[in-house]
Design an enzyme around this catalytic site. Structure first.
Site, PDB file in Angstrom:
ATOM      1  N   ASP A   1       4.844 -15.737  -2.612  1.00  0.00           N
ATOM      2  CA  ASP A   1       3.607 -15.260  -1.998  1.00  0.00           C
ATOM      3  C   ASP A   1       2.426 -16.138  -2.391  1.00  0.00           C
ATOM      4  O   ASP A   1       2.436 -16.803  -3.431  1.00  0.00           O
ATOM      5  CB  ASP A   1       3.330 -13.799  -2.357  1.00  0.00           C
ATOM      6  CG  ASP A   1       3.221 -13.565  -3.864  1.00  0.00           C
ATOM      7  OD1 ASP A   1       4.014 -14.163  -4.608  1.00  0.00           O
ATOM      8  OD2 ASP A   1       2.356 -12.781  -4.300  1.00  0.00           O
TER       9      ASP A   1
ATOM     10  N   GLU B   1       3.458 -11.547  -6.697  1.00  0.00           N
ATOM     11  CA  GLU B   1       2.843 -12.011  -7.940  1.00  0.00           C
ATOM     12  C   GLU B   1       1.339 -12.106  -7.803  1.00  0.00           C
ATOM     13  O   GLU B   1       0.598 -11.802  -8.725  1.00  0.00           O
ATOM     14  CB  GLU B   1       3.418 -13.377  -8.333  1.00  0.00           C
ATOM     15  CG  GLU B   1       3.128 -13.793  -9.780  1.00  0.00           C
ATOM     16  CD  GLU B   1       1.796 -14.509  -9.965  1.00  0.00           C
ATOM     17  OE1 GLU B   1       1.353 -14.652 -11.115  1.00  0.00           O
ATOM     18  OE2 GLU B   1       1.187 -14.932  -8.957  1.00  0.00           O
TER      19      GLU B   1
END
Length: 375
Positions: free
Chosen positions: A68, A133
């Protein structure tokens, strides 16, 4: 000559994986690993995609990272569209180039080269990849670690590909991180008219001495591995917006980045004792993002240092500075954990970029670490 690390990084950047959306990145990575004989275990929670992959048996070296990325921000400020990877003057531009799709590509290509040269390697090579994250980090690595711990999975070493480097790739290896603890404090007063302060109780005025003491307190002196603990006020709010109303509440949010000299319990006790000493009426909620962790000199740190020295003709500094990373969760498995990745000068910025040459170097460093630990 085509560079496989650069090509894979470009493919990953093309996938707009805004946290926690993976946008197909993990499928691409998993397919490459599966072709090498890795077992792929999908471990998704909620909207977050995670996978745990492994090949071989025995002492385990895991590579960890996230697919991400943070939002691109104002697209007009980018020289090129953020999800259209652009190579210019040896630099690869695009959201996630440095944080951390370049590292992911370097890991995968390193594994491909390692397995091709050592198909019967003795130890176990593993990957822990998440799409959560950059945002809440609630359903990502922390959940995978919980599952691995529940079944007593063994993890000896873990390299996290966060962009640890400052000026040259490999100049800094992170061998620990500070803990992070946030307080949301509400100081209670009595709302009233500013012309009649004797009929009200201004929580801002009442809290000022306590806040001043919080800011000026030296929480510890740090140690040889960590700088002193810091406390910073992040947000403060009071009032209705009107200039003639004494506020009834004061909201203050502050964060501690703490060393191994303290625990979150000690910090909470000291803060609440201070607030009580100043006679405040308050309520406080605490949020612990992570405990501090430290990997002392040993097999993994030494392997990372030697890998950098071999390719860069420099000895990396060992540091524990910066924000939190998923290493804080992985350390709970008892593994030695380090972070080694690209230069972090442009992460989360407009025109994020990474040196194409650095990606190739990084992949070679990762491969050399594999060769030192699981052959």
């Amino acid at each position: 000559m085509p560079c496989p690390v650069l090509e894979l990084t470009q493919q990953l950047i093309k996938r707009p994986s805004l946290s926690p959306d993976d946008a197909g990145c993990q499928a691409l990575i998993a397919a490459r690993l599966q072709a090498l004989g890795f077992t792929i275990e999908q471990m998704s929670f909620g909207d977050t995609l995670n996978f745990w992959a492994w090949r071989g048996q025995g002492s385990t070296l895991a590579f960890a990272g996230h697919t991400d990325v943070v939002p691109a921000g104002d697209l007009q400020l980018w020289d090129n569209p953020p999800f259209e990877p652009t190579l210019c003057d040896g630099m690869l531009y695009g959201r996630g180039a440095a944080d951390m799709k370049g590292s992911l590509a370097a890991m995968v290509v390193a594994a491909e080269r390692f397995v091709a040269q050592h198909p019967q390697h003795e130890g176990r090579l593993a990957f822990l990849i998440t799409s959560d994250e950059e945002a809440d980090a609630q359903d990502g690595t922390v959940k995978v670690v919980d599952a691995l711990m529940a079944r007593q999975e063994r993890l000896d070493y873990c390299l996290v590909g966060e962009p640890s480097s400052s000026r040259q790739v490999g100049d800094i290896v992170k061998n620990g991180r500070r803990g992070s603890l946030t307080a949301n404090l509400v100081v209670q007063g009595v709302q009233g008219h500013v012309a009649y302060p004797h009929l009200a109780d201004n929580p801002f005025h009442r809290a000022m001495a306590a806040l001043k003491e919080l800011v000026e307190t030296q929480w510890d002196e740090g140690n040889s591995f960590f700088p002193p603990t810091t406390m910073q006020i992040a947000n403060i709010h009071a009032g209705t917006g009107s200039n003639n109303v004494i506020p009834g509440e004061l909201l203050v949010q502050f964060n501690f980045r703490f060393s191994t000299e303290l625990t979150d319990v000690i910090i909470r006790q000291r803060v609440e004792a201070l607030l009580q000493h100043h006679g405040l009426r308050y309520r406080i909620d605490w949020s612990l993002s992570g405990q501090p962790f430290l990997t002392a000199r040993g097999e993994l740190v030494d392997a990372a240092v030697r890998a950098v020295e071999h390719y860069q003709e420099l000895t990396p500094r060992l540091e524990t500075t910066g924000g939190t990373s998923d290493g804080r969760f992985i350390a709970r498995l008892g593994a030695q954990v380090v972070e080694l990745g690209p230069v972090n000068a442009t992460i989360h910025k407009v025109n994020e970029c990474v040196s194409a040459a650095d990606l190739q170097l990084l992949s070679r460093m990762y491969q050399r670490i594999m060769e030192q630990l699981i052959l």
